[in-house]
Design an enzyme around this catalytic site. Structure first.
Site, PDB file in Angstrom:
ATOM      1  N   LYS A   8       0.861  -1.185   0.000  1.00  0.00           N
ATOM      2  CA  LYS A   8       0.000   0.000   0.000  1.00  0.00           C
ATOM      3  C   LYS A   8       0.896   1.232   0.000  1.00  0.00           C
ATOM      4  O   LYS A   8       1.704   1.424   0.910  1.00  0.00           O
ATOM      5  CB  LYS A   8      -0.906   0.001   1.238  1.00  0.00           C
ATOM      6  N   ASP A  34      -2.519  10.021   3.861  1.00  0.00           N
ATOM      7  CA  ASP A  34      -3.932   9.670   4.003  1.00  0.00           C
ATOM      8  C   ASP A  34      -4.624  10.653   4.935  1.00  0.00           C
ATOM      9  O   ASP A  34      -4.581  10.515   6.158  1.00  0.00           O
ATOM     10  CB  ASP A  34      -4.048   8.236   4.557  1.00  0.00           C
ATOM     11  N   LYS A  48      -9.950  12.792   8.462  1.00  0.00           N
ATOM     12  CA  LYS A  48      -9.529  12.300   9.779  1.00  0.00           C
ATOM     13  C   LYS A  48      -9.459  13.464  10.753  1.00  0.00           C
ATOM     14  O   LYS A  48      -9.342  14.618  10.353  1.00  0.00           O
ATOM     15  CB  LYS A  48      -8.119  11.681   9.673  1.00  0.00           C
ATOM     16  N   ASP A  74       1.550   6.109   5.658  1.00  0.00           N
ATOM     17  CA  ASP A  74       0.580   5.173   5.081  1.00  0.00           C
ATOM     18  C   ASP A  74       1.101   4.514   3.789  1.00  0.00           C
ATOM     19  O   ASP A  74       0.395   3.757   3.134  1.00  0.00           O
ATOM     20  CB  ASP A  74      -0.738   5.920   4.818  1.00  0.00           C
ATOM     21  N   ASP A  88     -12.220   7.186   3.791  1.00  0.00           N
ATOM     22  CA  ASP A  88     -11.001   6.897   4.555  1.00  0.00           C
ATOM     23  C   ASP A  88     -10.621   5.413   4.484  1.00  0.00           C
ATOM     24  O   ASP A  88      -9.530   5.036   4.891  1.00  0.00           O
ATOM     25  CB  ASP A  88     -11.195   7.336   6.015  1.00  0.00           C
ATOM     26  N   GLU A 109      -9.545   3.760   2.088  1.00  0.00           N
ATOM     27  CA  GLU A 109      -9.054   3.912   0.712  1.00  0.00           C
ATOM     28  C   GLU A 109      -8.018   2.872   0.315  1.00  0.00           C
ATOM     29  O   GLU A 109      -7.866   2.545  -0.854  1.00  0.00           O
ATOM     30  CB  GLU A 109      -8.465   5.323   0.520  1.00  0.00           C
ATOM     31  N   ARG A 146      -7.827  -0.350   0.698  1.00  0.00           N
ATOM     32  CA  ARG A 146      -8.377  -1.548   0.042  1.00  0.00           C
ATOM     33  C   ARG A 146      -8.773  -1.255  -1.410  1.00  0.00           C
ATOM     34  O   ARG A 146      -8.747  -2.155  -2.248  1.00  0.00           O
ATOM     35  CB  ARG A 146      -9.562  -2.084   0.858  1.00  0.00           C
TER      36      ARG A 146
END
Ligand code: BES
Ligand code: ZN
Ligand code: ZN
Length: 502
Positions: A268, A273, A280, A291, A350, A352, A354
């Site tokens: 990933k 993020d 967030k 991230d 959020d 995201e 996946r």
């Protein structure tokens, strides 16, 4: 750092400092310590008898020798109870050795390796662990900091002193591997600690290209037009809210190898993020520069595998993008279509990771892989479940899970399996698309993996949720606050073991 292996007797070696390792429950001194104890008028036995120094794991004491022996000083380092010793404790003790002597401003260290009393069957593993711990403890991220000259200390030389010539070949290899691994872990840590401003998807894709050129491995970068052509709606969807265009890095090591298993690593690569429109909260949002830890780890893994010349066909796939809340950002309720043809309702922007992984995991199919392993800082839920001691592991193949688990025990980058039972799939059903990108409030690490499982049906697959393990809140023996580089040691070990088996 210059690392040397020397064979000989420690007694007559002049040294800045000699380091000895002691077990807490050793009834008698080994002959090494006995020699020094005599030479130093029982200074060591005195300390131990009066319990002024107890050799618990990672405890240290430095003693001057007042010219009574050729070494100017000695340091004793505790290893704890002998029967409980593990390679990770060796790694830790090495880390503490380096950290303590670094702080003391010492430039050259002689480690008396015999004092660890390594069984022959463990020597390769333990030597490697020693080097890893020693080097990793010295990691610092100071690119953006003005460091006053008095703090710019550096250990220049580590001398491993062995009495046994036979072990010198084994230890040389182990030192070599330990160094390659530590270098790659530090590279991964550096990328992860770097602020998002300086590691946009474009910059990271360029870094991957540069790394591949240096290593002589194949690398291709897909940009927006290619991603559109492939229909990668997950990656494109998430990057819509960012001023930075997405990139997709494809690395291939050993492309022409025949009759070999193909292992694909997917990372990933969320360079920041923010949560997107489902923004967030501000607290700890800065950590979301990390991230992309999974992507950085995949680069590190390709680096170790290539530098160790491992005989395996390895692919690295990393989607790089930012998740930002711009006017054109993806909105809750939007439906995206992946390159597999499946659609997903984006209920929460959020969740995201996946979405970008879905496209990358489908892309992996084209290699007809023997195994696919993804690394992702995927869920806060995994951090709640396992904290920082283990990465969450889920997958569709017991054999592969077992291999990852074994590598985890060996490297102490441990994994803990969570169930990927059919029962949980219910939660990601959508009324208007094939699936939706979040489940209910519970079992979030599992429902995230359920989502990924819809894109990994064609091959053996393991997902590692590294949200809790990729970032350290504190300094420990060989980790510093910030990025840990998790995954590099674990999956290098997996490939090393795999190569031995086939
Ligand atoms: N990158 C985060 C997960 C994360 C959390 C990584 C803490 C490292 C530390 C991920 O994209 C995310 O935001 N996940 C959400 C999913 C939720 C909206 C279903 C989460 O875990 O809260
Ligand atoms: Zn997120
Ligand atoms: Zn994320």
């Amino acid at each position: 750092m210059n690392i040397q292996i020397k064979i000989g007797k420690f007694e007559n070696k002049p040294a800045e400092i000699q380091v000895f390792y002691l077990y807490e429950d050793s009834k008698t001194f080994n002959s090494l310590v006995k020699y020094y104890d005599n030479a130093l008028n029982n200074a060591i036995s005195g300390l131990l008898n009066k319990k002024e120094f107890i050799p618990k794991l990672n405890k240290t004491i430095i003693l001057p020798t007042y010219g009574k022996i050729p070494a100017k000083r000695i340091m004793l380092v505790g290893l704890g109870i002998k029967k409980d010793i593990t390679s990770d404790k060796i790694r830790q003790a090495a880390g503490v050795t380096a950290a303590t002597l670094h702080d003391a401003g010492i430039k050259e260290i002689t480690s008396i390796m015999d004092s660890i009393e390594m069984p022959a069957s463990k020597s390769t593993e333990w030597y490697q662990a020693y080097i890893e711990g020693f080097l990793l403890s010295q990691y610092k991220f100071q690119k953006y900091k003005q460091v006053p000259p008095e703090e710019q200390k550096e250990i220049k030389t580590l001398i491993l002193l062995l009495s046994d010539k036979d072990i010198s070949h084994t230890s040389r290899n182990a030192v070599n591997h330990g160094r390659i691994i530590a270098d790659a872990v530090c590279f991964t840590r550096d990328l992860t600690n770097t602020p998002a401003q300086d590691k946009t998807p474009t910059i990271l894709a360029d870094i991957a290209e540069k790394m591949a050129r240096e290593l002589g491995i194949k690398c291709k970068t897909l940009a927006t037009p290619e991603l559109k052509k492939l229909g990668m709606g997950g990656i494109l969807g998430i990057s819509r809210g960012s001023a930075q265009p997405p990139k997709f890095t494809i690395l291939e090591y050993n492309p022409h190898s025949k009759n070999q298993d193909t292992i694909v690593f997917v990372g990933k690569g969320l360079t920041f993020d923010s949560g997107g429109i489902c923004l967030k909260q501000a607290k700890d949002m800065d950590q979301m520069k990390g991230d992309m830890s999974g992507g950085a780890a995949v680069l590190g893994i390709l680096k170790t595998i290539s530098r160790m010349n491992l005989n395996q066909h390895i692919i690295g796939l990393i989607p790089w993008t930012e998740n930002m809340p711009d006017g054109s950002a993806i909105k809750p309720g939007d439906i995206i279509k992946f390159c597999s043809g499946k659609t997903a309702e984006v209920v929460n922007t959020d969740a995201e990771g996946r979405l970008i992984l879905a496209d990358a995991l489908t892309y992996a199919e084209k290699y007809k892989p023997t195994a696919v392993i993804d690394l992702a800082t995927l869920t806060g839920s995994c951090v709640v479940a396992l904290g920082s001691a283990a990465s969450g592991m889920l997958g569709n193949n017991d054999e592969l899970k077992k291999r990852v688990k074994v590598a985890g025990e060996k490297t102490w980058e441990r994994v803990w399996e969570l169930p990927l039972w059919e029962d949980y799939q219910e939660q990601i059903k959508s009324d208007i698309a094939d699936i939706k990108n979040i489940g209910g409030p519970y079992a979030g690490a599992i429902t995230a993996a359920c989502f990924l499982s819809k894109f990994t049906e064609k091959y053996p697959w393991v997902h590692l949720d590294i949200a809790g393990t990729s970032w350290s809140e504190k300094n420990t023996a060989y980790l510093q606050k910030g990025a840990t580089g998790v995954g590099v040691r674990l999956l290098t070990q997996l490939v090393v073991d795999w190569t031995k088996l086939h």
